[in-house]
Design a protein around this motif. Structure first.
Motif, mmCIF file in Angstrom:
data_model
loop_
_atom_site.group_PDB
_atom_site.id
_atom_site.type_symbol
_atom_site.label_atom_id
_atom_site.label_comp_id
_atom_site.label_asym_id
_atom_site.label_seq_id
_atom_site.Cartn_x
_atom_site.Cartn_y
_atom_site.Cartn_z
ATOM 1 N N MET A 74 0.835 -1.204 0.000
ATOM 2 C CA MET A 74 0.000 0.000 0.000
ATOM 3 C C MET A 74 0.870 1.254 0.000
ATOM 4 N N ALA A 75 0.409 2.228 -0.698
ATOM 5 C CA ALA A 75 1.249 3.419 -0.840
ATOM 6 C C ALA A 75 1.077 4.444 0.274
ATOM 7 N N SER A 76 0.362 4.091 1.315
ATOM 8 C CA SER A 76 0.280 5.065 2.394
ATOM 9 C C SER A 76 1.647 5.170 3.046
ATOM 10 N N ASN A 77 2.421 4.105 2.901
ATOM 11 C CA ASN A 77 3.770 4.141 3.437
ATOM 12 C C ASN A 77 4.755 4.183 2.300
ATOM 13 N N LYS B 68 -8.530 6.709 8.813
ATOM 14 C CA LYS B 68 -7.795 5.502 9.175
ATOM 15 C C LYS B 68 -6.924 5.049 7.999
ATOM 16 N N TYR B 69 -5.690 4.734 8.291
ATOM 17 C CA TYR B 69 -4.797 4.136 7.306
ATOM 18 C C TYR B 69 -4.301 2.820 7.894
ATOM 19 N N SER B 70 -3.606 2.038 7.055
ATOM 20 C CA SER B 70 -2.986 0.870 7.663
ATOM 21 C C SER B 70 -1.487 0.961 7.474
ATOM 22 N N CYS B 71 -0.761 0.558 8.510
ATOM 23 C CA CYS B 71 0.704 0.607 8.445
ATOM 24 C C CYS B 71 1.171 -0.519 7.539
ATOM 25 N N SER B 72 1.950 -0.198 6.509
ATOM 26 C CA SER B 72 2.350 -1.256 5.577
ATOM 27 C C SER B 72 3.504 -2.090 6.124
ATOM 28 N N HIS B 73 4.068 -1.658 7.241
ATOM 29 C CA HIS B 73 5.124 -2.473 7.853
ATOM 30 C C HIS B 73 4.514 -3.563 8.715
#
Ligand SMILES: [Zn+2]
Ligand SMILES: [Zn+2]
Length: 363
Positions: free
Chosen positions: A1-4, A80-85
């Motif tokens: 995901m590109a949020s991270n 809300k986002y999700s941490c891609s780590h």
């Protein structure tokens, strides 16, 4: 995901962060350091435009109870986002552009908040490192009037490095002042003191060019506080790349350039007026009219570094802000009423000093 968007150490592959201390990217795992150029040469993707197709968009939260806003307040507009780590949920408010995952400690950059209309032109990377800020705060909080139970060591942990969005206005101001210039001469004649006044009609006009007048574009930061920790030295301004946000928090603007413009305009027009006044060398000036016209030729958007600390003591809010480039800071602290009385009784501290402390602008 590109949020991270993560930046990996070219040597060991661990996540790499900007080091304010070293002025470059620093891998805390293997100890190697890289400039942005060296990162690029080593094949790290640091300046590629973000692929808008792949950007993760925030999920709305209706009844959010958690928040990771930079000022510690509960925002109504949570997303809300999700941490891609590590996959954890990152709950934050809408204007957050970068944060740190509270679960895994990795940098989380919200791509959708730094692309398209939100894409910054420039950034000044952090120069003041965290331990320096913490020392400064501890020193600052050792005021004689700070209450005994104000736990500075605990509070200082809340210190956060935050990139604040600033609009930079460039253009010119045509100004014209009209009024009277007065020269005075005082002399004695016998028992009399005579003051002679010569009054001249004056007019001055001129154009003042200005470049990059900064105004913060964040509704949540105190405008006065941001103005007080200026100036920033724009010699350190570099082209924006998200890599600099890595390891810090960042806000994107939530007040647009038009909305913020009156604050820049006021500064520009005041400066123009004093330039014109300075050009009229009289003992006194009586300005009858000031006409001005400000023309903006360019508006740019930059992320500038600040260290911020918000805390509460006995339900009252306190605030500390430091320029992350120059170290200039302002802040307020709780004042012990008992101590205040003691000091006044002992005469150890004058009314003006107390007034200044209460005025809360220290720096
Ligand atoms: Zn490494
Ligand atoms: Zn995580």
């Amino acid at each position: 995901m590109a949020s991270n968007i993560s930046y990996k150490c070219p040597t060991c592959g661990a996540e790499i962060f900007w080091s304010a201390e070293k002025g470059c990217f620093d891998c805390i795992y293997c100890g190697d350091t890289f400039t942005l150029e060296q990162m690029k040469e080593a094949g790290a993707v640091v300046d590629q435009p973000i692929d808008e197709q792949k950007v993760e968009h925030a999920e709305e939260i209706v009844d959010g109870e958690y928040t990771q806003t930079t000022d510690g307040t509960v925002s109504k507009d949570l997303v809300k986002y999700s941490c891609s780590h590590c996959g954890a949920e990152i709950i934050t408010d809408r204007s957050t552009a970068a944060t740190i995952c509270v679960y895994c400690g990795n940098a989380v950059i919200m791509s959708e908040q730094i692309i398209a209309d939100f894409a910054p032109d420039y950034v000044i990377p952090f120069k003041v490192q965290k331990n320096k800020v913490m020392e400064a705060f501890k020193e600052f909080s050792k005021k004689p009037l700070t209450p005994k139970d104000f736990d500075c060591d605990k509070v200082v942990d809340k210190m956060q490095g935050v990139y604040i969005p600033f609009w930079l206005y460039s253009g010119k101001c045509d100004g014209r002042i009209e009024g009277e210039g007065i020269n005075k001469k005082t002399y004695r004649r016998g028992d009399y003191e005579i003051t002679e006044k010569r009054i001249h009609d004056i007019m001055r006009d001129g154009t003042v060019n200005f470049e990059m007048v900064p105004v913060d574009g964040s509704a949540k930061t105190e405008d006065a506080a941001m103005d007080s920790i200026e100036p920033y030295d724009f010699k350190d301004l570099v082209k924006f790349t998200p890599a600099y946000l890595s390891g810090f928090l960042a806000e994107r603007f939530d007040e647009d350039a038009d909305k913020c413009f009156p604050r820049a305009q006021e500064r520009i027009e005041n400066t123009t007026r004093s330039e014109l006044e300075d050009s009229a060398a009289y003992d006194e000036l009586d300005i009858k009219s000031y006409q001005k016209k400000t023309t903006i030729e360019k508006t740019e958007y930059a992320m500038l570094p600040t260290w911020l600390l918000y805390t509460t003591y006995k339900e009252e809010k306190f605030f500390f802000a430091m320029n992350g480039q120059t170290g200039k800071f302002i802040g307020n602290l709780p004042i012990s009423k008992v101590k205040l009385v003691l000091y006044s009784l002992l005469g150890g501290i004058g009314g003006t000093v107390v007034g200044a402390l209460l005025g809360m602008i220290l720096g």
